[in-house]
Design an enzyme around this catalytic site. Structure first.
Site, PDB file in Angstrom:
ATOM      1  N   ASN A 121      -7.664  -2.617  14.360  1.00 47.82           N
ATOM      2  CA  ASN A 121      -9.069  -2.915  14.042  1.00 47.82           C
ATOM      3  C   ASN A 121      -9.202  -4.117  13.097  1.00 47.82           C
ATOM      4  O   ASN A 121     -10.263  -4.344  12.527  1.00 47.82           O
ATOM      5  CB  ASN A 121      -9.747  -1.677  13.426  1.00 47.82           C
ATOM      6  CG  ASN A 121      -9.135  -1.271  12.090  1.00 47.82           C
ATOM      7  OD1 ASN A 121      -8.170  -1.883  11.614  1.00 47.82           O
ATOM      8  ND2 ASN A 121      -9.678  -0.239  11.472  1.00 47.82           N
ATOM      9  N   HIS A 181      -7.504  -4.587  10.247  1.00 43.42           N
ATOM     10  CA  HIS A 181      -7.254  -4.354   8.823  1.00 43.42           C
ATOM     11  C   HIS A 181      -5.961  -5.027   8.374  1.00 43.42           C
ATOM     12  O   HIS A 181      -5.031  -5.194   9.158  1.00 43.42           O
ATOM     13  CB  HIS A 181      -7.274  -2.856   8.457  1.00 43.42           C
ATOM     14  CG  HIS A 181      -6.096  -2.039   8.880  1.00 43.42           C
ATOM     15  ND1 HIS A 181      -6.207  -0.953   9.734  1.00 43.42           N
ATOM     16  CD2 HIS A 181      -4.781  -2.086   8.558  1.00 43.42           C
ATOM     17  CE1 HIS A 181      -5.024  -0.398   9.903  1.00 43.42           C
ATOM     18  NE2 HIS A 181      -4.131  -1.074   9.210  1.00 43.42           N
ATOM     19  N   GLU A 240      -9.806  -1.847   5.170  1.00 39.99           N
ATOM     20  CA  GLU A 240     -10.449  -1.529   6.434  1.00 39.99           C
ATOM     21  C   GLU A 240     -11.687  -2.412   6.638  1.00 39.99           C
ATOM     22  O   GLU A 240     -12.177  -3.035   5.691  1.00 39.99           O
ATOM     23  CB  GLU A 240     -10.879  -0.050   6.414  1.00 39.99           C
ATOM     24  CG  GLU A 240      -9.714   0.939   6.349  1.00 39.99           C
ATOM     25  CD  GLU A 240      -9.051   1.180   7.723  1.00 39.99           C
ATOM     26  OE1 GLU A 240      -9.083   0.290   8.592  1.00 39.99           O
ATOM     27  OE2 GLU A 240      -8.504   2.293   7.897  1.00 39.99           O
ATOM     28  N   ASP A 279       0.811  -1.224   0.000  1.00 42.06           N
ATOM     29  CA  ASP A 279       0.000   0.000   0.000  1.00 42.06           C
ATOM     30  C   ASP A 279       0.842   1.270   0.000  1.00 42.06           C
ATOM     31  O   ASP A 279       2.051   1.235   0.227  1.00 42.06           O
ATOM     32  CB  ASP A 279      -0.969  -0.015   1.199  1.00 42.06           C
ATOM     33  CG  ASP A 279      -0.320  -0.500   2.489  1.00 42.06           C
ATOM     34  OD1 ASP A 279       0.916  -0.481   2.578  1.00 42.06           O
ATOM     35  OD2 ASP A 279      -1.056  -0.887   3.411  1.00 42.06           O
TER      36      ASP A 279
HETATM   37  N1  LIG Z   1      -1.089  -0.195   6.101  1.00 34.41           N
HETATM   38  C1  LIG Z   1      -0.287  -0.574   7.205  1.00 34.41           C
HETATM   39  C2  LIG Z   1      -0.505  -2.051   7.479  1.00 34.41           C
HETATM   40  O1  LIG Z   1      -0.038  -2.805   6.381  1.00 34.41           O
HETATM   41  C3  LIG Z   1       0.195  -2.463   8.746  1.00 34.41           C
HETATM   42  O2  LIG Z   1       0.001  -3.834   8.968  1.00 34.41           O
HETATM   43  C4  LIG Z   1      -0.342  -1.676   9.909  1.00 34.41           C
HETATM   44  C5  LIG Z   1       0.285  -2.060  11.234  1.00 34.41           C
HETATM   45  O3  LIG Z   1       1.380  -1.257  11.534  1.00 34.41           O
HETATM   46  P1  LIG Z   1       2.386  -1.512  12.712  1.00 34.41           P
HETATM   47  O4  LIG Z   1       3.271  -2.616  12.265  1.00 34.41           O
HETATM   48  O5  LIG Z   1       3.134  -0.222  12.854  1.00 34.41           O
HETATM   49  O6  LIG Z   1       1.597  -1.889  13.904  1.00 34.41           O
HETATM   50  O7  LIG Z   1      -0.089  -0.304   9.649  1.00 34.41           O
HETATM   51  C6  LIG Z   1      -0.570   0.253   8.445  1.00 34.41           C
HETATM   52  O8  LIG Z   1      -1.907   0.554   8.594  1.00 34.41           O
END
Ligand SMILES: N[C@@H]1[C@@H](O)[C@H](O)[C@@H](COP(=O)(O)O)O[C@@H]1O
Length: 232
Positions: free
Chosen positions: A132, A134, A139, A66
């Site tokens: 949440n 995702h 989402e 993403d």
């Molecule tokens: N789009 C990314 C996700 O791909 C990732 O899994 C999530 C968790 O991030 P973190 O690893 O900082 O908890 O963050 C973002 O929202």
């Protein structure tokens, strides 16, 4: 029979060593040509271990999940910048793909990206998970049939992710993301979840329900999933 394995680790360093071993085996067996990568704090120790390993990705193509709409790859909050800083500038790949945050025609950028993914089957896809539930930026409520699209980020995600943005800089409210169907096409998924904040999402994955309201639960339909977690 689907393959679902959950590996409990004591810390993220142990997780990173495991991942490096997995990748080394796949490279030795010549089954790793395309690697799906993720951003987020979860991935940083993993990328550090990869950088410090002798793994050779010069014949591997990387795809990222993403990217924020509106951010250039030179913007330090963009995922392109994150990947360059934490991995690509120190460990060369054959090719790397990420959605172009600055593209003006959002729809054709999604089509371009999805077509590229179709040309390169993902052998392994790394995933983190949002609080949440995702995955990537899919989402709650996203269709399990979705391919690469532009997602409107929820308040929960904006709240969590805005901590990485400077005060004077607004977090974009939209992002390009591989869809759930794009992710499910990967031959193998390795999901990493660390810390109490991810407990609810992990419990959803381990429970019986499969629902678009909790995107992570779709992984129960995938034929090959490994979960690596320190949550006990
Ligand atoms: N789009 C990314 C996700 O791909 C990732 O899994 C999530 C968790 O991030 P973190 O690893 O900082 O908890 O963050 C973002 O929202």
């Amino acid at each position: 029979m689907p393959f679902f394995e959950m590996i409990q680790v004591d810390n993220q360093q142990q997780a990173a060593s495991l991942v490096v071993n997995r990748l080394a085996n796949a490279l030795n067996e010549k089954t790793l040509h395309t690697l799906g990568l993720a951003t987020g704090s979860t991935m940083i120790p993993i990328y550090n271990s990869i950088i410090n390993s002798s793994l050779d990705f010069s014949q591997v193509t990387a795809f990222n999940l993403d990217e924020y709409v509106g951010l250039a790859s030179t913007n330090k909050n963009s995922y392109a910048f994150f990947m360059s800083e934490h991995l690509f500038s120190k460990k060369p790949f054959k090719e790397t793909y990420i959605q172009n945050g600055l593209s003006e025609d959002l729809e054709s950028e999604c089509t371009r990206y999805e077509n590229k993914l179709t040309e390169h089957a993902l052998d392994i896809q790394f995933l983190g998970v949002g609080e949440n539930g995702h995955i990537a930026f899919n989402e709650p409520g996203t269709s399990f049939d979705s391919t690469t699209h532009v997602a409107n980020l929820t308040d929960s995600t904006l709240g969590v992710n805005s901590q990485y943005f400077d005060d004077h800089e607004e977090i974009p409210t939209r992002a390009f993301t591989m869809g759930i169907a794009s992710i499910m096409n990967a031959k193998q998924i390795i999901l990493l979840a660390f810390g109490e904040k991810k407990r609810q999402a992990l419990e959803a994955l381990l429970g019986d329900e499969i629902t678009e309201q909790l995107p992570i639960t779709v992984l129960k339909r995938h034929p090959h999933v490994t979960v690596i977690t320190d949550i006990k």
